[in-house]
Design an enzyme around this catalytic site. Structure first.
Site, PDB file in Angstrom:
ATOM      1  N   CYS A   1       0.828  -1.218   0.000  1.00 29.20           N
ATOM      2  CA  CYS A   1       0.000   0.000   0.000  1.00 29.20           C
ATOM      3  C   CYS A   1       0.858   1.261   0.000  1.00 29.20           C
ATOM      4  O   CYS A   1       0.354   2.350  -0.242  1.00 29.20           O
ATOM      5  CB  CYS A   1      -0.937   0.009   1.206  1.00 29.20           C
ATOM      6  SG  CYS A   1      -0.076   0.050   2.780  1.00 29.20           S
TER       7      CYS A   1
ATOM      8  N   CYS B   1      -2.535  -2.865   8.705  1.00 32.16           N
ATOM      9  CA  CYS B   1      -2.223  -1.510   9.176  1.00 32.16           C
ATOM     10  C   CYS B   1      -1.770  -1.576  10.644  1.00 32.16           C
ATOM     11  O   CYS B   1      -0.854  -0.852  11.049  1.00 32.16           O
ATOM     12  CB  CYS B   1      -3.424  -0.595   9.034  1.00 32.16           C
ATOM     13  SG  CYS B   1      -4.297  -0.781   7.461  1.00 32.16           S
TER      14      CYS B   1
END
Ligand code: FES
Length: 127
Positions: A35, A104
């Site tokens: 990402c 994350c």
């Protein structure tokens, strides 16, 4: 059901401990190649206690919320406890993250580990 919990939204909108510690004892920077998000953690450690912790995150809402929560979880704690912090604990403290956003929280765990490694190597314990 809302995608993000109230806690995620709160820590995203009002992240705790954002910034830089100029004379940090340990600095860790990690990124996720997929990402492109980057997280940097700064630790101030005295007598094996995390006296202060700050972060800079260039990333998604979950990454910012995870960094913020992770700093809250280790601030004032012994180094030993901070070493045991898992991404699962961060996600749980945020009342959960969507499955595809769990990576994350992994960044937060890795950033803290990396900063602790830096601290240890600076003290000459490792490397
Ligand atoms: Fe990569 Fe959140 S999407 S850290």
């Amino acid at each position: 059901m809302a995608l993000y919990s109230e806690k995620v939204m709160d820590h995203f909108r009002n992240p705790r401990n954002v910034g830089v510690i100029e004379d940090a004892d340990g600095i860790g920077e990690v990124g996720n190649a997929k990402c492109g998000d980057i997280m940097k953690m700064y630790l101030k450690i005295e007598d094996d206690i995390i006296k202060d912790v700050k972060f800079e995150t260039f990333g998604c809402a979950s990454a910012i919320a995870s960094s913020s929560m992770a700093t809250e979880l280790i601030k004032g704690k012994p180094v030993e406890d901070a070493m045991k912090l898992t991404n699962k604990a961060v996600a749980e403290a945020l009342d959960g993250l969507p499955a595809y956003k769990m990576h994350c929280s992994v960044l937060a765990e890795e950033a803290i580990q990396s900063a602790l490694d830096d601290y240890e190597s600076k003290r000459g314990k490792k490397g």
